[in-house]
Design a protein around this motif. Sequence first.
Motif, mmCIF file in Angstrom:
data_model
loop_
_atom_site.group_PDB
_atom_site.id
_atom_site.type_symbol
_atom_site.label_atom_id
_atom_site.label_comp_id
_atom_site.label_asym_id
_atom_site.label_seq_id
_atom_site.Cartn_x
_atom_site.Cartn_y
_atom_site.Cartn_z
ATOM 1 N N ALA A 84 0.825 -1.212 0.000
ATOM 2 C CA ALA A 84 0.000 0.000 0.000
ATOM 3 C C ALA A 84 0.859 1.262 0.000
ATOM 4 N N LEU A 85 1.913 1.290 0.818
ATOM 5 C CA LEU A 85 2.769 2.478 0.858
ATOM 6 C C LEU A 85 3.547 2.651 -0.443
ATOM 7 N N ASP A 86 4.026 1.553 -1.010
ATOM 8 C CA ASP A 86 4.707 1.614 -2.304
ATOM 9 C C ASP A 86 3.782 2.234 -3.357
ATOM 10 N N TRP A 117 -4.885 -0.965 0.865
ATOM 11 C CA TRP A 117 -4.970 0.249 0.057
ATOM 12 C C TRP A 117 -6.251 1.021 0.368
ATOM 13 N N THR A 118 -7.365 0.317 0.479
ATOM 14 C CA THR A 118 -8.640 0.970 0.780
ATOM 15 C C THR A 118 -8.596 1.655 2.139
ATOM 16 N N VAL A 119 -8.053 0.966 3.146
ATOM 17 C CA VAL A 119 -7.973 1.547 4.492
ATOM 18 C C VAL A 119 -7.034 2.749 4.499
ATOM 19 N N PHE A 169 -11.970 5.951 -4.820
ATOM 20 C CA PHE A 169 -12.377 5.771 -3.430
ATOM 21 C C PHE A 169 -13.847 6.098 -3.254
ATOM 22 N N SER A 170 -14.545 5.244 -2.516
ATOM 23 C CA SER A 170 -15.946 5.497 -2.191
ATOM 24 C C SER A 170 -16.123 5.535 -0.682
ATOM 25 N N ALA A 171 -17.085 6.319 -0.239
ATOM 26 C CA ALA A 171 -17.323 6.473 1.190
ATOM 27 C C ALA A 171 -17.636 5.120 1.826
ATOM 28 N N PRO A 172 -17.211 4.897 3.062
ATOM 29 C CA PRO A 172 -17.463 3.608 3.718
ATOM 30 C C PRO A 172 -18.939 3.393 3.991
ATOM 31 N N PRO A 173 -19.349 2.128 4.105
ATOM 32 C CA PRO A 173 -20.751 1.830 4.422
ATOM 33 C C PRO A 173 -21.090 2.297 5.828
#
Length: 322
Positions: free
Chosen positions: A61-63, A219-221, A242-246
Amino acid sequence: MSSKQSGSSEVQVDLTAPDLSPYRQGNTGVDYYHRFDSGQAGPTVMVNALTHGNEICGAIALDRLFKSGFRPARGSLLLGFANIAAYENFDPMNPGQSRYVDEDFNRLWSADVLDGPRQSLELTRARKIRPLIDETDLLLDIHSMSGNSPAMMLAGPLNKGVDFAKAVGYPGTTIIDSGHAAGVRLRDYRDFGDPSSKRNALLVECGQHWHRQTGDMAWTVLLAFLHATKLADSAFLDAQGFSAPPSDQKVVRVTDVVTVSSDSFTFSKPFQGMERIEKAGTVIGRDGSADVTTPYDDCALVMPSHAARKGQTAVRLGRVMP
Protein backbone atom coordinates in the motif's frame (compact mmCIF):
# COMPACT_ATOMS: atom_id res chain seq x y z
CA MET A 1 -0.64 -17.27 -7.70
CA SER A 2 1.48 -19.82 -5.91
CA SER A 3 0.99 -22.38 -3.19
CA LYS A 4 3.97 -22.70 -0.86
CA GLN A 5 4.87 -24.87 2.07
CA SER A 6 5.66 -23.33 5.48
CA GLY A 7 6.45 -25.94 8.09
CA SER A 8 3.64 -28.45 8.05
CA SER A 9 0.89 -26.13 6.84
CA GLU A 10 0.32 -25.09 3.27
CA VAL A 11 -0.22 -21.39 2.66
CA GLN A 12 -1.26 -19.37 -0.37
CA VAL A 13 0.99 -16.50 -1.44
CA ASP A 14 -0.85 -14.25 -3.89
CA LEU A 15 0.99 -11.01 -3.09
CA THR A 16 4.40 -9.93 -4.33
CA ALA A 17 6.68 -8.17 -1.87
CA PRO A 18 7.79 -4.87 -3.46
CA ASP A 19 11.38 -3.70 -3.76
CA LEU A 20 11.74 -1.04 -1.07
CA SER A 21 15.34 -0.08 -1.77
CA PRO A 22 14.28 3.18 -3.52
CA TYR A 23 12.88 4.34 -0.16
CA ARG A 24 15.98 3.63 1.94
CA GLN A 25 17.21 7.22 1.95
CA GLY A 26 14.51 9.11 3.80
CA ASN A 27 14.46 12.77 4.83
CA THR A 28 13.79 12.29 8.55
CA GLY A 29 17.16 11.05 9.77
CA VAL A 30 15.74 7.51 9.91
CA ASP A 31 16.19 5.10 7.01
CA TYR A 32 12.95 4.22 5.19
CA TYR A 33 10.96 7.06 6.81
CA HIS A 34 9.84 10.01 4.70
CA ARG A 35 8.10 13.26 5.59
CA PHE A 36 5.87 15.28 3.28
CA ASP A 37 4.88 18.75 4.53
CA SER A 38 1.94 20.56 2.96
CA GLY A 39 2.90 24.02 4.21
CA GLN A 40 -0.65 24.29 5.59
CA ALA A 41 -1.81 23.98 9.19
CA GLY A 42 -2.85 20.50 10.23
CA PRO A 43 -1.89 17.38 12.15
CA THR A 44 1.23 15.27 11.84
CA VAL A 45 -0.04 11.97 10.48
CA MET A 46 1.90 8.71 10.16
CA VAL A 47 1.20 5.56 8.17
CA ASN A 48 3.40 2.73 9.38
CA ALA A 49 4.01 -0.54 7.53
CA LEU A 50 6.01 -3.68 8.31
CA THR A 51 5.73 -3.68 12.07
CA HIS A 52 6.03 -7.38 11.28
CA GLY A 53 8.29 -8.27 8.38
CA ASN A 54 6.02 -10.95 6.92
CA GLU A 55 2.92 -8.70 6.80
CA ILE A 56 3.61 -7.28 3.38
CA CYS A 57 0.23 -5.72 2.54
CA GLY A 58 1.24 -2.46 4.23
CA ALA A 59 4.45 -2.29 2.21
CA ILE A 60 2.41 -2.79 -0.96
CA ALA A 61 0.00 0.00 0.00
CA LEU A 62 2.77 2.48 0.86
CA ASP A 63 4.71 1.61 -2.30
CA ARG A 64 1.56 2.37 -4.27
CA LEU A 65 1.08 5.68 -2.45
CA PHE A 66 4.68 6.74 -3.09
CA LYS A 67 4.33 5.93 -6.78
CA SER A 68 1.07 7.89 -7.01
CA GLY A 69 2.95 11.10 -6.23
CA PHE A 70 0.54 11.89 -3.39
CA ARG A 71 1.18 15.01 -1.30
CA PRO A 72 -0.92 16.01 1.70
CA ALA A 73 -3.41 18.83 1.35
CA ARG A 74 -2.75 19.94 4.93
CA GLY A 75 -0.49 19.11 7.84
CA SER A 76 2.43 16.73 7.55
CA LEU A 77 2.55 13.09 6.46
CA LEU A 78 5.11 10.54 7.65
CA LEU A 79 5.40 7.27 5.72
CA GLY A 80 7.66 4.50 6.92
CA PHE A 81 8.67 0.86 6.88
CA ALA A 82 9.39 -0.31 10.43
CA ASN A 83 11.03 -3.73 10.73
CA ILE A 84 12.88 -3.55 7.43
CA ALA A 85 15.50 -6.11 8.56
CA ALA A 86 12.83 -8.77 9.05
CA TYR A 87 11.19 -7.84 5.73
CA GLU A 88 14.47 -8.30 3.90
CA ASN A 89 14.35 -11.95 5.03
CA PHE A 90 10.92 -12.48 3.45
CA ASP A 91 10.83 -15.59 1.28
CA PRO A 92 7.60 -16.58 -0.48
CA MET A 93 8.75 -20.20 -0.27
CA ASN A 94 8.70 -19.91 3.53
CA PRO A 95 6.63 -16.79 4.18
CA GLY A 96 5.92 -17.24 7.87
CA GLN A 97 9.53 -17.02 9.01
CA SER A 98 10.18 -13.28 8.75
CA ARG A 99 7.85 -11.86 11.40
CA TYR A 100 10.84 -10.49 13.33
CA VAL A 101 14.57 -11.08 13.77
CA ASP A 102 15.16 -11.05 17.56
CA GLU A 103 11.81 -10.17 19.14
CA ASP A 104 8.33 -8.90 18.32
CA PHE A 105 8.58 -5.24 17.30
CA ASN A 106 5.00 -4.69 18.45
CA ARG A 107 5.58 -5.54 22.13
CA LEU A 108 8.24 -2.91 22.85
CA TRP A 109 6.32 0.35 23.13
CA SER A 110 6.56 1.18 26.82
CA ALA A 111 9.03 3.58 28.43
CA ASP A 112 10.52 0.90 30.68
CA VAL A 113 11.43 -1.24 27.65
CA LEU A 114 12.52 1.56 25.32
CA ASP A 115 14.59 3.25 28.05
CA GLY A 116 15.79 0.01 29.62
CA PRO A 117 19.08 -1.87 29.21
CA ARG A 118 17.86 -4.69 26.98
CA GLN A 119 19.29 -4.86 23.46
CA SER A 120 17.92 -6.41 20.27
CA LEU A 121 17.72 -5.52 16.60
CA GLU A 122 14.04 -4.59 16.99
CA LEU A 123 14.70 -2.43 20.05
CA THR A 124 17.48 -0.55 18.25
CA ARG A 125 15.10 0.15 15.37
CA ALA A 126 12.25 1.18 17.70
CA ARG A 127 14.54 3.62 19.53
CA LYS A 128 15.49 5.25 16.23
CA ILE A 129 11.87 5.57 15.13
CA ARG A 130 10.61 6.73 18.52
CA PRO A 131 11.25 10.50 17.98
CA LEU A 132 9.05 10.36 14.87
CA ILE A 133 6.31 8.58 16.81
CA ASP A 134 6.59 11.21 19.56
CA GLU A 135 5.64 13.97 17.12
CA THR A 136 2.80 12.02 15.47
CA ASP A 137 -0.76 13.13 16.19
CA LEU A 138 -2.62 10.43 14.24
CA LEU A 139 -1.22 7.00 13.39
CA LEU A 140 -2.30 4.09 11.21
CA ASP A 141 -0.36 0.86 11.75
CA ILE A 142 -1.04 -1.64 8.94
CA HIS A 143 -1.05 -5.38 9.77
CA SER A 144 -2.39 -8.69 8.49
CA MET A 145 -3.32 -12.03 10.09
CA SER A 146 -2.30 -15.67 9.90
CA GLY A 147 -5.91 -16.87 9.64
CA ASN A 148 -8.65 -16.16 7.11
CA SER A 149 -10.57 -13.85 9.42
CA PRO A 150 -12.40 -10.89 7.91
CA ALA A 151 -10.49 -7.62 8.09
CA MET A 152 -10.95 -5.58 11.25
CA MET A 153 -9.81 -2.38 12.93
CA LEU A 154 -8.33 -2.79 16.42
CA ALA A 155 -9.28 0.48 18.09
CA GLY A 156 -7.98 -0.18 21.60
CA PRO A 157 -9.94 0.20 24.85
CA LEU A 158 -10.63 3.96 24.66
CA ASN A 159 -13.65 5.77 23.28
CA LYS A 160 -11.41 8.04 21.21
CA GLY A 161 -10.04 5.02 19.37
CA VAL A 162 -13.52 3.70 18.58
CA ASP A 163 -14.65 7.12 17.36
CA PHE A 164 -11.56 7.36 15.15
CA ALA A 165 -12.17 3.89 13.72
CA LYS A 166 -15.76 4.83 12.91
CA ALA A 167 -14.56 7.99 11.16
CA VAL A 168 -12.18 5.96 8.99
CA GLY A 169 -14.99 3.51 8.26
CA TYR A 170 -13.00 0.66 6.71
CA PRO A 171 -12.93 -2.24 7.47
CA GLY A 172 -16.55 -2.64 8.52
CA THR A 173 -15.71 -4.28 11.85
CA THR A 174 -14.09 -2.49 14.79
CA ILE A 175 -12.71 -4.37 17.79
CA ILE A 176 -12.47 -2.82 21.26
CA ASP A 177 -9.54 -4.57 22.89
CA SER A 178 -6.92 -3.96 25.57
CA GLY A 179 -3.75 -5.10 23.82
CA HIS A 180 -1.24 -7.79 24.75
CA ALA A 181 -0.02 -8.89 28.17
CA ALA A 182 3.33 -9.71 26.54
CA GLY A 183 4.10 -6.07 25.86
CA VAL A 184 2.76 -2.70 24.71
CA ARG A 185 1.82 -2.31 21.06
CA LEU A 186 2.72 0.75 19.01
CA ARG A 187 -0.96 1.62 18.83
CA ASP A 188 -1.03 2.01 22.63
CA TYR A 189 2.25 3.91 23.01
CA ARG A 190 2.25 6.84 25.44
CA ASP A 191 -0.27 9.54 24.40
CA PHE A 192 -2.10 7.16 22.07
CA GLY A 193 -3.17 5.22 25.17
CA ASP A 194 -4.02 8.33 27.22
CA PRO A 195 -7.74 9.15 27.21
CA SER A 196 -6.99 12.83 27.94
CA SER A 197 -4.71 13.23 24.88
CA LYS A 198 -5.94 14.21 21.44
CA ARG A 199 -3.30 11.98 19.86
CA ASN A 200 -4.82 8.83 18.46
CA ALA A 201 -3.79 5.58 16.78
CA LEU A 202 -5.37 2.64 15.02
CA LEU A 203 -4.14 -0.84 14.13
CA VAL A 204 -5.77 -2.44 11.12
CA GLU A 205 -5.73 -6.17 10.40
CA CYS A 206 -6.35 -6.33 6.65
CA GLY A 207 -6.94 -10.08 6.26
CA GLN A 208 -4.83 -13.20 5.75
CA HIS A 209 -1.19 -12.25 5.27
CA TRP A 210 -0.74 -13.10 1.60
CA HIS A 211 -4.20 -13.16 0.02
CA ARG A 212 -4.77 -10.77 -2.85
CA GLN A 213 -7.80 -9.14 -1.22
CA THR A 214 -5.63 -8.30 1.81
CA GLY A 215 -3.48 -6.04 -0.35
CA ASP A 216 -6.62 -4.43 -1.74
CA MET A 217 -7.96 -3.85 1.78
CA ALA A 218 -4.70 -2.25 2.92
CA TRP A 219 -4.97 0.25 0.06
CA THR A 220 -8.64 0.97 0.78
CA VAL A 221 -7.97 1.55 4.49
CA LEU A 222 -5.02 3.80 3.68
CA LEU A 223 -7.22 5.96 1.43
CA ALA A 224 -9.96 6.01 4.09
CA PHE A 225 -7.42 7.08 6.70
CA LEU A 226 -6.14 9.93 4.51
CA HIS A 227 -9.78 10.93 3.93
CA ALA A 228 -10.66 10.86 7.64
CA THR A 229 -7.60 12.93 8.58
CA LYS A 230 -8.36 15.35 5.73
CA LEU A 231 -4.88 15.01 4.26
CA ALA A 232 -6.27 13.79 0.92
CA ASP A 233 -8.41 16.06 -1.20
CA SER A 234 -11.40 14.87 -3.19
CA ALA A 235 -9.55 15.05 -6.50
CA PHE A 236 -6.95 12.51 -5.38
CA LEU A 237 -9.52 10.22 -3.77
CA ASP A 238 -11.79 10.35 -6.83
CA ALA A 239 -8.83 9.49 -9.07
CA GLN A 240 -8.21 6.39 -6.95
CA GLY A 241 -11.85 5.31 -7.18
CA PHE A 242 -12.38 5.77 -3.43
CA SER A 243 -15.95 5.50 -2.19
CA ALA A 244 -17.32 6.47 1.19
CA PRO A 245 -17.46 3.61 3.72
CA PRO A 246 -20.75 1.83 4.42
CA SER A 247 -22.78 3.05 7.37
CA ASP A 248 -23.50 -0.39 8.87
CA GLN A 249 -20.29 -0.75 10.88
CA LYS A 250 -20.04 -3.48 13.51
CA VAL A 251 -18.34 -2.92 16.88
CA VAL A 252 -17.24 -5.87 19.02
CA ARG A 253 -15.95 -5.50 22.59
CA VAL A 254 -13.47 -8.18 23.65
CA THR A 255 -14.45 -9.51 27.09
CA ASP A 256 -12.30 -12.62 27.47
CA VAL A 257 -8.97 -13.89 26.18
CA VAL A 258 -8.42 -17.64 25.91
CA THR A 259 -4.76 -18.38 26.67
CA VAL A 260 -3.43 -21.87 25.96
CA SER A 261 -2.47 -23.54 29.24
CA SER A 262 -1.52 -27.02 28.02
CA ASP A 263 0.65 -28.60 25.37
CA SER A 264 -2.42 -29.58 23.36
CA PHE A 265 -5.05 -27.08 22.19
CA THR A 266 -7.58 -27.79 19.44
CA PHE A 267 -10.69 -26.01 18.23
CA SER A 268 -13.91 -27.95 17.81
CA LYS A 269 -14.34 -26.54 14.29
CA PRO A 270 -12.08 -24.79 11.76
CA PHE A 271 -13.11 -21.33 12.98
CA GLN A 272 -11.74 -18.45 10.90
CA GLY A 273 -12.92 -15.47 12.90
CA MET A 274 -16.04 -13.39 13.62
CA GLU A 275 -18.24 -16.46 13.94
CA ARG A 276 -21.07 -15.75 16.38
CA ILE A 277 -21.88 -18.63 18.71
CA GLU A 278 -25.55 -18.57 19.63
CA LYS A 279 -25.63 -20.24 23.07
CA ALA A 280 -23.57 -19.79 26.23
CA GLY A 281 -21.72 -22.94 27.24
CA THR A 282 -21.06 -24.08 23.67
CA VAL A 283 -17.80 -26.00 23.42
CA ILE A 284 -15.46 -24.29 20.97
CA GLY A 285 -12.27 -26.18 21.78
CA ARG A 286 -10.23 -28.30 24.16
CA ASP A 287 -7.19 -27.15 26.12
CA GLY A 288 -5.56 -30.40 27.18
CA SER A 289 -8.40 -32.27 28.93
CA ALA A 290 -10.52 -29.16 29.59
CA ASP A 291 -13.36 -27.93 27.45
CA VAL A 292 -13.27 -24.30 26.31
CA THR A 293 -16.79 -22.87 26.22
CA THR A 294 -18.49 -19.61 25.36
CA PRO A 295 -19.34 -17.50 28.44
CA TYR A 296 -22.55 -15.92 27.10
CA ASP A 297 -25.07 -16.03 24.26
CA ASP A 298 -24.16 -14.52 20.88
CA CYS A 299 -20.44 -14.71 21.54
CA ALA A 300 -18.14 -13.55 18.72
CA LEU A 301 -14.84 -15.33 18.09
CA VAL A 302 -12.10 -12.81 17.35
CA MET A 303 -8.88 -13.84 15.55
CA PRO A 304 -8.69 -17.54 16.45
CA SER A 305 -5.17 -18.92 16.11
CA HIS A 306 -4.88 -22.58 15.15
CA ALA A 307 -1.14 -22.48 15.74
CA ALA A 308 -1.19 -21.06 19.27
CA ARG A 309 1.16 -22.71 21.72
CA LYS A 310 1.21 -22.83 25.52
CA GLY A 311 1.11 -19.31 26.94
CA GLN A 312 -0.19 -17.78 23.70
CA THR A 313 -3.64 -16.45 22.81
CA ALA A 314 -5.87 -19.01 21.13
CA VAL A 315 -8.87 -16.72 20.61
CA ARG A 316 -10.53 -13.60 21.97
CA LEU A 317 -14.22 -13.66 22.87
CA GLY A 318 -16.38 -10.61 22.33
CA ARG A 319 -19.84 -9.10 22.52
CA VAL A 320 -21.31 -7.35 19.50
CA MET A 321 -22.27 -3.87 20.66
CA PRO A 322 -25.76 -2.53 19.96
